[in-house]
Scaffold this motif. Structure first.
Motif, PDB file in Angstrom:
ATOM      1  N   ALA A 145      61.105 104.752 -11.684  1.00  0.00           N
ATOM      2  CA  ALA A 145      60.479 104.592 -10.619  1.00  0.00           C
ATOM      3  C   ALA A 145      59.450 103.731 -10.521  1.00  0.00           C
ATOM      4  CB  ALA A 145      60.311 105.594  -9.528  1.00  0.00           C
ATOM      5  N   LEU A 146      58.459 103.987 -11.286  1.00  0.00           N
ATOM      6  CA  LEU A 146      57.544 104.247 -12.067  1.00  0.00           C
ATOM      7  C   LEU A 146      56.502 102.779 -12.658  1.00  0.00           C
ATOM      8  CD1 LEU A 146      54.481 105.178 -10.612  1.00  0.00           C
ATOM      9  CD2 LEU A 146      54.085 106.285 -12.557  1.00  0.00           C
ATOM     10  N   THR A 147      56.111 101.623 -11.971  1.00  0.00           N
ATOM     11  CA  THR A 147      56.386 100.538 -13.240  1.00  0.00           C
ATOM     12  C   THR A 147      54.851 100.412 -13.675  1.00  0.00           C
ATOM     13  OG1 THR A 147      54.943  99.062 -11.315  1.00  0.00           O
ATOM     14  CG2 THR A 147      57.108  98.806 -11.530  1.00  0.00           C
ATOM     15  N   GLU A 148      55.261  99.918 -15.219  1.00  0.00           N
ATOM     16  CA  GLU A 148      53.944 100.265 -16.012  1.00  0.00           C
ATOM     17  C   GLU A 148      52.079 100.113 -14.927  1.00  0.00           C
ATOM     18  OE1 GLU A 148      53.955  97.835 -19.173  1.00  0.00           O
ATOM     19  OE2 GLU A 148      55.414  97.824 -19.105  1.00  0.00           O
ATOM     20  N   GLU A 149      52.704  98.785 -13.740  1.00  0.00           N
ATOM     21  CA  GLU A 149      51.126  98.678 -13.355  1.00  0.00           C
ATOM     22  C   GLU A 149      50.521  99.769 -12.370  1.00  0.00           C
ATOM     23  OE1 GLU A 149      49.350  95.949 -10.104  1.00  0.00           O
ATOM     24  OE2 GLU A 149      50.976  94.837 -10.661  1.00  0.00           O
ATOM     25  N   ASP A 150      51.340 100.310 -11.629  1.00  0.00           N
ATOM     26  CA  ASP A 150      51.352 101.481 -10.846  1.00  0.00           C
ATOM     27  C   ASP A 150      51.232 102.695 -11.768  1.00  0.00           C
ATOM     28  OD1 ASP A 150      51.854 100.263  -8.706  1.00  0.00           O
ATOM     29  OD2 ASP A 150      53.629 101.072  -8.156  1.00  0.00           O
ATOM     30  N   ARG A 151      52.251 102.721 -13.250  1.00  0.00           N
ATOM     31  CA  ARG A 151      51.417 104.171 -13.979  1.00  0.00           C
ATOM     32  C   ARG A 151      49.940 104.013 -14.439  1.00  0.00           C
ATOM     33  NH1 ARG A 151      54.509 104.015 -18.984  1.00  0.00           N
ATOM     34  NH2 ARG A 151      55.522 103.269 -18.354  1.00  0.00           N
ATOM     35  N   ALA A 152      49.581 102.765 -14.386  1.00  0.00           N
ATOM     36  CA  ALA A 152      47.763 102.497 -15.265  1.00  0.00           C
ATOM     37  C   ALA A 152      47.415 102.585 -14.063  1.00  0.00           C
ATOM     38  CB  ALA A 152      47.815 101.444 -15.282  1.00  0.00           C
ATOM     39  N   PHE A 153      47.572 102.329 -12.448  1.00  0.00           N
ATOM     40  CA  PHE A 153      46.840 102.286 -11.659  1.00  0.00           C
ATOM     41  C   PHE A 153      46.744 104.050 -11.155  1.00  0.00           C
ATOM     42  CE2 PHE A 153      46.812 103.522  -6.755  1.00  0.00           C
ATOM     43  CZ  PHE A 153      45.984 103.017  -6.403  1.00  0.00           C
ATOM     44  N   PHE A 154      47.749 104.558 -11.477  1.00  0.00           N
ATOM     45  CA  PHE A 154      47.970 106.387 -11.145  1.00  0.00           C
ATOM     46  C   PHE A 154      46.527 106.954 -12.217  1.00  0.00           C
ATOM     47  CE2 PHE A 154      49.417 110.209 -12.572  1.00  0.00           C
ATOM     48  CZ  PHE A 154      48.827 111.098 -11.479  1.00  0.00           C
ATOM     49  N   PHE A 155      47.165 106.997 -13.836  1.00  0.00           N
ATOM     50  CA  PHE A 155      45.630 107.448 -14.556  1.00  0.00           C
ATOM     51  C   PHE A 155      45.054 107.122 -14.486  1.00  0.00           C
ATOM     52  CE2 PHE A 155      50.352 108.059 -16.685  1.00  0.00           C
ATOM     53  CZ  PHE A 155      50.139 109.177 -16.610  1.00  0.00           C
ATOM     54  N   SER A 156      44.359 105.549 -13.787  1.00  0.00           N
ATOM     55  CA  SER A 156      42.653 105.161 -14.014  1.00  0.00           C
ATOM     56  C   SER A 156      42.272 106.056 -12.612  1.00  0.00           C
ATOM     57  CB  SER A 156      43.154 103.976 -14.121  1.00  0.00           C
ATOM     58  OG  SER A 156      42.022 103.258 -13.735  1.00  0.00           O
ATOM     59  N   LEU A 157      43.104 105.758 -11.849  1.00  0.00           N
ATOM     60  CA  LEU A 157      42.727 106.268 -10.357  1.00  0.00           C
ATOM     61  C   LEU A 157      42.012 107.543 -10.409  1.00  0.00           C
ATOM     62  CD1 LEU A 157      42.223 105.817  -7.418  1.00  0.00           C
ATOM     63  CD2 LEU A 157      44.183 106.251  -6.928  1.00  0.00           C
ATOM     64  N   SER A 158      43.383 108.237 -10.951  1.00  0.00           N
ATOM     65  CA  SER A 158      43.196 109.982 -11.068  1.00  0.00           C
ATOM     66  C   SER A 158      41.443 109.899 -11.944  1.00  0.00           C
ATOM     67  CB  SER A 158      44.204 110.554 -12.244  1.00  0.00           C
ATOM     68  OG  SER A 158      45.053 110.570 -11.053  1.00  0.00           O
ATOM     69  N   LYS A 159      41.092 109.626 -12.612  1.00  0.00           N
ATOM     70  CA  LYS A 159      40.474 109.463 -14.049  1.00  0.00           C
ATOM     71  C   LYS A 159      39.070 109.273 -13.057  1.00  0.00           C
ATOM     72  CE  LYS A 159      42.503 109.152 -18.384  1.00  0.00           C
ATOM     73  NZ  LYS A 159      43.278 109.595 -17.504  1.00  0.00           N
ATOM     74  N   SER A 160      38.668 108.180 -12.139  1.00  0.00           N
ATOM     75  CA  SER A 160      37.890 107.863 -11.092  1.00  0.00           C
ATOM     76  C   SER A 160      37.310 108.343 -10.294  1.00  0.00           C
ATOM     77  CB  SER A 160      38.319 106.466 -10.569  1.00  0.00           C
ATOM     78  OG  SER A 160      38.246 105.539 -11.687  1.00  0.00           O
ATOM     79  N   LEU A 161      38.934 109.616  -9.779  1.00  0.00           N
ATOM     80  CA  LEU A 161      38.359 110.279  -8.738  1.00  0.00           C
ATOM     81  C   LEU A 161      38.149 111.812  -9.090  1.00  0.00           C
ATOM     82  CD1 LEU A 161      41.011 109.072  -6.015  1.00  0.00           C
ATOM     83  CD2 LEU A 161      38.511 109.330  -5.644  1.00  0.00           C
ATOM     84  N   SER A 162      38.218 112.082  -9.931  1.00  0.00           N
ATOM     85  CA  SER A 162      38.028 113.303 -11.185  1.00  0.00           C
ATOM     86  C   SER A 162      36.743 114.426 -10.384  1.00  0.00           C
ATOM     87  CB  SER A 162      38.685 113.541 -12.051  1.00  0.00           C
ATOM     88  OG  SER A 162      39.692 112.961 -12.473  1.00  0.00           O
ATOM     89  N   PRO A 163      36.407 113.395 -10.543  1.00  0.00           N
ATOM     90  CA  PRO A 163      34.637 114.775  -9.903  1.00  0.00           C
ATOM     91  C   PRO A 163      35.109 115.111  -8.677  1.00  0.00           C
ATOM     92  CG  PRO A 163      34.017 112.550 -11.155  1.00  0.00           C
ATOM     93  CD  PRO A 163      35.669 112.571 -10.769  1.00  0.00           C
ATOM     94  N   PHE A 164      35.682 114.265  -7.915  1.00  0.00           N
ATOM     95  CA  PHE A 164      35.239 114.365  -6.511  1.00  0.00           C
ATOM     96  C   PHE A 164      36.604 115.289  -5.863  1.00  0.00           C
ATOM     97  CE2 PHE A 164      33.760 110.146  -7.653  1.00  0.00           C
ATOM     98  CZ  PHE A 164      32.574 110.035  -7.518  1.00  0.00           C
ATOM     99  N   LEU A 165      37.702 114.999  -6.416  1.00  0.00           N
ATOM    100  CA  LEU A 165      38.439 115.234  -5.916  1.00  0.00           C
ATOM    101  C   LEU A 165      38.770 117.081  -6.278  1.00  0.00           C
ATOM    102  CD1 LEU A 165      41.915 114.138  -7.856  1.00  0.00           C
ATOM    103  CD2 LEU A 165      41.625 114.188  -5.446  1.00  0.00           C
ATOM    104  N   ILE A 166      38.484 117.902  -6.697  1.00  0.00           N
ATOM    105  CA  ILE A 166      38.137 119.444  -7.315  1.00  0.00           C
ATOM    106  C   ILE A 166      36.767 119.956  -7.461  1.00  0.00           C
ATOM    107  CG2 ILE A 166      38.863 120.947  -7.905  1.00  0.00           C
ATOM    108  CD1 ILE A 166      41.753 120.233  -8.289  1.00  0.00           C
ATOM    109  N   GLN A 167      36.020 120.608  -6.719  1.00  0.00           N
ATOM    110  CA  GLN A 167      34.597 121.177  -7.295  1.00  0.00           C
ATOM    111  C   GLN A 167      35.503 122.199  -8.375  1.00  0.00           C
ATOM    112  OE1 GLN A 167      32.270 119.927  -6.551  1.00  0.00           O
ATOM    113  NE2 GLN A 167      33.794 118.225  -5.067  1.00  0.00           N
ATOM    114  N   PRO A 168      34.735 122.313  -9.132  1.00  0.00           N
ATOM    115  CA  PRO A 168      34.533 123.333 -10.128  1.00  0.00           C
ATOM    116  C   PRO A 168      34.853 124.802  -9.028  1.00  0.00           C
ATOM    117  CG  PRO A 168      33.067 122.372 -10.928  1.00  0.00           C
ATOM    118  CD  PRO A 168      33.080 121.945  -9.568  1.00  0.00           C
ATOM    119  N   GLU A 169      36.022 125.571  -9.690  1.00  0.00           N
ATOM    120  CA  GLU A 169      36.280 126.686  -9.013  1.00  0.00           C
ATOM    121  C   GLU A 169      35.366 128.118  -9.433  1.00  0.00           C
ATOM    122  OE1 GLU A 169      40.202 129.660  -9.214  1.00  0.00           O
ATOM    123  OE2 GLU A 169      40.613 127.863  -7.831  1.00  0.00           O
ATOM    124  N   ASN A 170      34.800 127.737 -10.910  1.00  0.00           N
ATOM    125  CA  ASN A 170      34.207 129.272 -10.398  1.00  0.00           C
ATOM    126  C   ASN A 170      32.415 129.266 -10.581  1.00  0.00           C
ATOM    127  OD1 ASN A 170      34.290 127.674 -13.126  1.00  0.00           O
ATOM    128  ND2 ASN A 170      34.617 128.719 -14.789  1.00  0.00           N
TER     129      ASN A 170
END
Length: 172
Positions: A145-170
Motif C-alpha cells: 500500500a505504500l509507493t516508493e515515493e511515499d516511503r521515501a517521504f515518510f523516512f525523510s520526514l521522520s528524520k527531519s522532524l525527529s528533534p521536534f517530535l519528542i523531547q528526551p524523556e530523561n
C-alpha cells in the motif's frame, strides 16, 4: 528503475514541515501535538494507523506517546511489553523498517501488530544528536500500500522532524 520520484520528496517534506511548524505546539513535545501530527501524516499517506513511541535511555524502555487509528483505550501506560517490542525490532533492524506484507514477514512473527488489520508497515527510529528519542511507524490495512515515493517521504520526514517530535524523556 528511475529514481525521479525522489525529486518530489524534499518539496513534500518542506511543505509538511511548514504546515506543522505553524502550529503553536510545534516543538513542545506534547502528546496532543503528537496525535494531531499523526492524523496529518495518516491523511497525507492514506495510512490506517500511526504510532509514536518515546524511548527513555536511562531505563531503556519504550512508552506510548501518541497514536491514531488504534482501538479506544490503546496506549494507556504502562504499555504492555508485547507492544513495546515493536519499536525494538525497528531499532534493531537498522533504524528504518519496511514490510509490504507483515503477515508473510518473519520479523513480525509473534508481534501484536499482526493481530490487527495492518498489512503494509513502515517504521523508523527517531534520533537527534546520536540519541534514540523514540520510534514512529505507520500501517496500512492493504498489502503493498505504500509507493516508493511515499516511503521515501515518510523516512525523510521522520528524520527531519525527529528533534521536534519528542523531547528526551530523561531530561527535565
Amino acid at each position: 528503475s528511475d529514481p525521479s520520484y525522489v525529486s518530489d520528496v524534499p518539496k513534500r517534506v518542506d511543505a509538511f514541515i511548514k504546515t506543522v511548524a505553524d502550529d503553536p505546539l510545534f516543538g513542545k513535545g506534547s502528546s496532543e501535538w503528537g496525535d494531531w501530527l499523526l492524523q496529518l501524516l495518516v491523511k497525507q499517506l492514506g495510512a490506517d494507523i500511526a504510532l509514536l513511541y518515546r524511548y527513555n535511555e536511562a531505563t531503556r524502555e519504550w512508552s506510548f506517546f501518541a497514536a491514531t487509528g488504534m482501538p479506544p483505550g490503546f496506549g494507556k501506560n504502562p504499555l504492555p511489553r508485547a507492544w513495546q517490542s515493536l519499536p525494538t525490532i525497528i531499532a534493531q533492524g537498522g533504524h528504518d523498517l519496511f514490510s509490504e506484507d507483515i503477515s508473510k514477514d518473519r520479523l513480525f512473527i509473534g508481534q501484536m501488530i499482526r493481530g490487527t488489520a495492518t498489512r503494509t508497515f513502515a517504521g523508523t527510529t527517531l534520533q537527534a544528536q546520536n540519541r534514540c528519542l523514540g520510534s514512529l511507524s505507520i500501517g496500512f490495512n492493504a498489502t503493498n500500500a505504500l509507493t516508493e515515493e511515499d516511503r521515501a517521504f515518510f523516512f525523510s520526514l521522520s528524520k527531519s522532524l525527529s528533534p521536534f517530535l519528542i523531547q528526551p524523556e530523561n531530561e527535565s
